[in-house]
Every structure is written in structure tokens, then in C-alpha cells.
Write a protein that holds these residues in place. Structure first.
Motif, PDB file in Angstrom:
ATOM      1  N   ALA A 144      41.095  97.606  -1.241  1.00 46.56           N
ATOM      2  CA  ALA A 144      41.418  96.594   0.040  1.00 46.56           C
ATOM      3  C   ALA A 144      41.384  95.010  -0.917  1.00 46.56           C
ATOM      4  CB  ALA A 144      40.975  96.878   1.273  1.00 46.56           C
ATOM      5  N   ASN A 145      42.997  95.202  -0.333  1.00 45.27           N
ATOM      6  CA  ASN A 145      42.780  93.394  -0.557  1.00 45.27           C
ATOM      7  C   ASN A 145      43.314  93.817  -1.895  1.00 45.27           C
ATOM      8  OD1 ASN A 145      42.403  92.758   1.682  1.00 45.27           O
ATOM      9  ND2 ASN A 145      40.544  91.177   1.469  1.00 45.27           N
ATOM     10  N   PRO A 146      44.336  94.482  -2.479  1.00 46.70           N
ATOM     11  CA  PRO A 146      44.993  94.671  -3.812  1.00 46.70           C
ATOM     12  C   PRO A 146      45.200  92.898  -4.458  1.00 46.70           C
ATOM     13  CG  PRO A 146      46.345  94.974  -2.750  1.00 46.70           C
ATOM     14  CD  PRO A 146      45.233  94.886  -1.928  1.00 46.70           C
ATOM     15  N   THR A 147      45.292  91.857  -3.740  1.00 48.59           N
ATOM     16  CA  THR A 147      45.867  90.667  -4.205  1.00 48.59           C
ATOM     17  C   THR A 147      45.238  89.573  -4.018  1.00 48.59           C
ATOM     18  OG1 THR A 147      47.128  90.157  -2.242  1.00 48.59           O
ATOM     19  CG2 THR A 147      48.790  91.052  -3.279  1.00 48.59           C
ATOM     20  N   ALA A 148      43.854  89.563  -3.704  1.00 50.99           N
ATOM     21  CA  ALA A 148      43.259  88.886  -3.622  1.00 50.99           C
ATOM     22  C   ALA A 148      42.159  88.632  -4.782  1.00 50.99           C
ATOM     23  CB  ALA A 148      42.030  89.667  -2.289  1.00 50.99           C
ATOM     24  N   LEU A 149      41.859  88.788  -5.735  1.00 48.51           N
ATOM     25  CA  LEU A 149      40.844  88.863  -6.473  1.00 48.51           C
ATOM     26  C   LEU A 149      41.979  88.156  -7.663  1.00 48.51           C
ATOM     27  CD1 LEU A 149      38.063  88.517  -6.744  1.00 48.51           C
ATOM     28  CD2 LEU A 149      37.602  90.729  -8.476  1.00 48.51           C
ATOM     29  N   PRO A 150      43.123  88.756  -7.632  1.00 45.45           N
ATOM     30  CA  PRO A 150      43.978  87.997  -8.485  1.00 45.45           C
ATOM     31  C   PRO A 150      44.392  86.851  -8.624  1.00 45.45           C
ATOM     32  CG  PRO A 150      44.850  90.441  -8.477  1.00 45.45           C
ATOM     33  CD  PRO A 150      43.910  90.208  -7.850  1.00 45.45           C
ATOM     34  N   ASN A 151      44.502  86.357  -7.218  1.00 39.60           N
ATOM     35  CA  ASN A 151      44.631  85.002  -7.264  1.00 39.60           C
ATOM     36  C   ASN A 151      43.601  84.097  -7.097  1.00 39.60           C
ATOM     37  OD1 ASN A 151      47.275  85.741  -5.958  1.00 39.60           O
ATOM     38  ND2 ASN A 151      46.923  86.028  -4.036  1.00 39.60           N
ATOM     39  N   LEU A 152      42.331  84.569  -6.725  1.00 42.66           N
ATOM     40  CA  LEU A 152      41.333  84.208  -6.586  1.00 42.66           C
ATOM     41  C   LEU A 152      41.365  83.317  -8.853  1.00 42.66           C
ATOM     42  CD1 LEU A 152      38.904  82.648  -5.548  1.00 42.66           C
ATOM     43  CD2 LEU A 152      37.575  84.892  -6.087  1.00 42.66           C
ATOM     44  N   ILE A 153      41.775  84.748  -8.811  1.00 43.60           N
ATOM     45  CA  ILE A 153      41.159  84.354 -10.793  1.00 43.60           C
ATOM     46  C   ILE A 153      42.033  83.389 -11.292  1.00 43.60           C
ATOM     47  CG2 ILE A 153      42.096  85.074 -12.859  1.00 43.60           C
ATOM     48  CD1 ILE A 153      41.106  87.931 -12.093  1.00 43.60           C
ATOM     49  N   VAL A 154      43.454  83.023 -10.399  1.00 43.01           N
ATOM     50  CA  VAL A 154      44.908  82.493 -10.792  1.00 43.01           C
ATOM     51  C   VAL A 154      44.415  80.701 -10.393  1.00 43.01           C
ATOM     52  CG1 VAL A 154      46.419  80.985 -10.317  1.00 43.01           C
ATOM     53  CG2 VAL A 154      46.150  83.808 -11.830  1.00 43.01           C
ATOM     54  N   PHE A 155      43.869  80.712  -8.713  1.00 45.96           N
ATOM     55  CA  PHE A 155      43.066  79.644  -8.626  1.00 45.96           C
ATOM     56  C   PHE A 155      41.682  78.853  -9.499  1.00 45.96           C
ATOM     57  CE2 PHE A 155      40.560  77.192  -6.033  1.00 45.96           C
ATOM     58  CZ  PHE A 155      41.442  75.893  -5.299  1.00 45.96           C
ATOM     59  N   CYS A 156      41.138  79.920 -10.254  1.00 43.69           N
ATOM     60  CA  CYS A 156      39.795  79.090 -10.849  1.00 43.69           C
ATOM     61  C   CYS A 156      40.080  78.503 -12.363  1.00 43.69           C
ATOM     62  CB  CYS A 156      38.560  80.402 -10.584  1.00 43.69           C
ATOM     63  SG  CYS A 156      37.572  80.922  -9.258  1.00 43.69           S
ATOM     64  N   ASN A 157      41.304  79.699 -12.655  1.00 44.38           N
ATOM     65  CA  ASN A 157      41.358  79.352 -14.412  1.00 44.38           C
ATOM     66  C   ASN A 157      42.328  77.708 -13.676  1.00 44.38           C
ATOM     67  OD1 ASN A 157      40.759  81.793 -15.224  1.00 44.38           O
ATOM     68  ND2 ASN A 157      42.670  82.418 -14.961  1.00 44.38           N
ATOM     69  N   GLU A 158      42.604  77.581 -13.190  1.00 44.78           N
ATOM     70  CA  GLU A 158      43.386  76.751 -12.918  1.00 44.78           C
ATOM     71  C   GLU A 158      42.656  74.610 -12.484  1.00 44.78           C
ATOM     72  OE1 GLU A 158      47.083  77.080 -10.321  1.00 44.78           O
ATOM     73  OE2 GLU A 158      48.241  78.231 -11.846  1.00 44.78           O
ATOM     74  N   ASN A 159      41.575  75.750 -11.533  1.00 44.93           N
ATOM     75  CA  ASN A 159      41.254  74.503 -10.627  1.00 44.93           C
ATOM     76  C   ASN A 159      39.472  74.115 -11.023  1.00 44.93           C
ATOM     77  OD1 ASN A 159      43.030  73.544  -8.183  1.00 44.93           O
ATOM     78  ND2 ASN A 159      42.841  75.604  -8.746  1.00 44.93           N
ATOM     79  N   ILE A 160      38.711  75.212 -12.319  1.00 40.18           N
ATOM     80  CA  ILE A 160      37.315  74.984 -12.189  1.00 40.18           C
ATOM     81  C   ILE A 160      37.292  75.315 -13.972  1.00 40.18           C
ATOM     82  CG2 ILE A 160      36.755  75.393  -9.930  1.00 40.18           C
ATOM     83  CD1 ILE A 160      35.453  78.179 -10.499  1.00 40.18           C
ATOM     84  N   GLY A 161      38.418  75.496 -14.461  1.00 38.15           N
ATOM     85  CA  GLY A 161      38.446  75.439 -16.161  1.00 38.15           C
ATOM     86  C   GLY A 161      37.956  77.027 -16.487  1.00 38.15           C
ATOM     87  N   THR A 162      37.609  78.132 -15.924  1.00 34.10           N
ATOM     88  CA  THR A 162      37.103  79.302 -15.941  1.00 34.10           C
ATOM     89  C   THR A 162      38.821  79.828 -17.269  1.00 34.10           C
ATOM     90  OG1 THR A 162      38.764  79.935 -14.258  1.00 34.10           O
ATOM     91  CG2 THR A 162      35.770  79.727 -13.887  1.00 34.10           C
ATOM     92  N   ALA A 163      37.786  80.842 -17.973  1.00 31.09           N
ATOM     93  CA  ALA A 163      39.251  81.246 -19.091  1.00 31.09           C
ATOM     94  C   ALA A 163      38.983  83.170 -18.100  1.00 31.09           C
ATOM     95  CB  ALA A 163      39.047  80.794 -20.417  1.00 31.09           C
ATOM     96  N   LEU A 164      39.575  83.336 -16.989  1.00 32.91           N
ATOM     97  CA  LEU A 164      39.496  85.292 -16.932  1.00 32.91           C
ATOM     98  C   LEU A 164      40.550  85.923 -16.464  1.00 32.91           C
ATOM     99  CD1 LEU A 164      38.116  83.782 -13.481  1.00 32.91           C
ATOM    100  CD2 LEU A 164      36.255  85.197 -15.140  1.00 32.91           C
ATOM    101  N   PRO A 165      40.179  86.810 -17.200  1.00 34.76           N
ATOM    102  CA  PRO A 165      41.465  88.024 -17.267  1.00 34.76           C
ATOM    103  C   PRO A 165      42.289  87.438 -16.345  1.00 34.76           C
ATOM    104  CG  PRO A 165      40.030  88.633 -18.423  1.00 34.76           C
ATOM    105  CD  PRO A 165      39.073  87.216 -18.181  1.00 34.76           C
ATOM    106  N   PRO A 166      43.852  87.877 -16.160  1.00 32.31           N
ATOM    107  CA  PRO A 166      44.450  87.324 -15.102  1.00 32.31           C
ATOM    108  C   PRO A 166      44.130  88.961 -14.153  1.00 32.31           C
ATOM    109  CG  PRO A 166      45.581  87.966 -16.658  1.00 32.31           C
ATOM    110  CD  PRO A 166      44.367  87.858 -17.801  1.00 32.31           C
ATOM    111  N   LYS A 167      43.969  90.441 -15.080  1.00 36.80           N
ATOM    112  CA  LYS A 167      44.343  91.153 -14.249  1.00 36.80           C
ATOM    113  C   LYS A 167      42.521  91.862 -14.196  1.00 36.80           C
ATOM    114  CE  LYS A 167      45.733  96.381 -14.071  1.00 36.80           C
ATOM    115  NZ  LYS A 167      46.252  96.915 -14.055  1.00 36.80           N
ATOM    116  N   PRO A 168      41.571  91.616 -12.679  1.00 40.23           N
ATOM    117  CA  PRO A 168      39.582  92.251 -12.566  1.00 40.23           C
ATOM    118  C   PRO A 168      40.330  93.619 -13.193  1.00 40.23           C
ATOM    119  CG  PRO A 168      40.857  92.090 -10.382  1.00 40.23           C
ATOM    120  CD  PRO A 168      41.999  91.433 -11.759  1.00 40.23           C
ATOM    121  N   GLU A 169      39.139  94.395 -13.934  1.00 40.27           N
ATOM    122  CA  GLU A 169      39.026  95.566 -14.217  1.00 40.27           C
ATOM    123  C   GLU A 169      38.369  96.573 -12.962  1.00 40.27           C
ATOM    124  OE1 GLU A 169      40.073  97.039 -16.358  1.00 40.27           O
ATOM    125  OE2 GLU A 169      40.909  95.265 -17.710  1.00 40.27           O
TER     126      GLU A 169
END
Length: 216
Positions: A37-62
């Protein structure tokens, strides 16, 4: 016993190595519930985190399965859905080992999975119960402050949002967010047409959870 000790040591090593990396995955489970469920949710959260809290998460979760050894490659696992959740004995043992070895599981109820999930967790931790996190828990005051605790993103039946956790020696190893629908707030704006303020709250709370899991 020696064989079990060997496996535990091996899994602990995998977790230790993985914690040096920032990677997250979605948990695939059995029982008929929509784990996808919510297929766009985690990718969007990843973008937000990478842009705002300094993470370097791969854009597509496994995607990882509950009983797979692959789960140990990810320090943060996300789980969601609306319906049934079933863990076999082997899957429950694998998930328990993962969590006790240093892994972190965030479960976001997409509304309707709570009764099934709680039953499944009894198999994972028969000696532990979900406890409500107080509003002054550190997870609510990472980069973003939530003095009242878990924010309400979507309304369903008038119940208050709750952040429930399972602890191991005072370490939060599992977070279950319910009556909040954080994942809906992470989705593309066009999916639910949430106001920017509500969607921002959801993403900020998600960022807090990820930062907490990586720094605890």
C-alpha cells in the motif's frame, strides 16, 4: 545451542555493518494484507529526508520478506497495510532476531491492520507488549518538534493518534503508529489532496522516526 549462538553472532555482525549505512526497506508479509500500500509514500519520505535532515538514502526502497536473511542488511524496515498479517514460526523468529540484534521496524497502520498485527506480534514477542510512547519521548523532538506527540494526518473514527512501541532494555526496537495514517501524508499530493500543512507534518514526523532509528 552452539549453532544458535553462531547464527546470532553472525546476524549481529550483519546488523553492525548495516548500521554504518543508511538504507531502508519495505517489509513484505503473508496473510493477504496489502503490504504494498501507499507506493509513493516511502520514496517521497526519502526525498524529504535527503533534502532536509542530511540523510543519503537510496531513492528507491528495497522490498524484503519477513523470513529472509536479507532483512539484516537494512537497519530500518517499514511496514504498512490495511488487513491481515500472518507470521510463521520461522518468520517470527527471524524478525525477533533482527530486532534484538539492532534493527528497527516502523509499522504504520493504514487503517484496519491493528487487530491482525497485534496478534502477529504476540508470536514475535510473547513476553513483550506494546507500550504507548509519552509525548516527551525523544522521537518527537528530533529535528522537528511535536510537543503533543504523534500528529493526526487522516481522520477515520474519531480516535486519537497513538505511537506504540516495543522496547528491549529501554531501547525502542519497534514503533507502531496507529490512528494517524502517516503513510497517506507521505504520498504524492494528488493521491489524497491533503493541505500542505498536513502533508508537511506527516513528512516531518517520518523524518524524526528515521533520524531516531539511525542515531539511537
Amino acid at each position: 545451542m552452539k549453532r544458535l549462538t553462531h547464527y546470532l553472532a553472525f546476524f549481529t555482525l550483519l546488523i553492525t555493518v548495516s548500521l554504518s549505512a543508511q538504507e531502508i526497506a519495505i517489509l513484505k508479509y503473508k496473510g493477504g494484507g496489502d503490504w504494498y500500500a501507499n507506493p509513493t509514500a516511502l520514496p517521497n519520505l526519502i526525498v524529504f529526508c535527503n533534502e532536509n535532515i542530511g540523510t543519503a538514502l537510496p531513492p528507491k526502497p528495497e522490498t524484503v520478506e519477513v523470513g529472509s536473511s536479507t532483512i539484516f542488511q537494512y537497519p530500518f524496515i517499514h511496514m504498512t497495510g490495511h488487513g491481515n498479517v500472518v507470521f510463521s514460526d520461522e518468520e517470527a523468529e527471524n524478525l525477533r532476531t533482527y530486532l534484538l540484534s539492532g534493527g528497527f521496524l516502523h509499522i504504520d497502520d493504514n487503517y484496519g491492520m491493528a487487530p491482525y498485527l497485534k496478534k502477529a506480534l504476540e508470536k514475535v514477542f510473547p513476553d513483550k507488549t506494546l507500550e504507548e510512547l509519552p509525548s516527551d519521548h525523544p522521537i518527537f523532538k528530533q529535528v522537528y518538534s511535536f510537543p503533543d506527540g504523534l500528529p493526526k494526518i487522516h481522520e477515520h473514527d474519531g480516535k486519537r493518534p497513538q505511537a506504540l512501541g516495543i522496547f528491549d532494555e529501554n531501547r525502542l526496537i519497534l514503533l507502531f503508529t496507529i490512528e494517524s495514517d502517516l503513510g497517506d501524508g507521505w504520498e504524492d499530493p494528488s493521491v489524497h489532496n491533503d493541505p500542505d500543512e498536513i502533508r508537511t507534518k506527516a513528512l516531518q514526523m517520518g523524518a524524526n522516526i528515521i533520524q531516531y532509528a539511525f542515531t539511537k
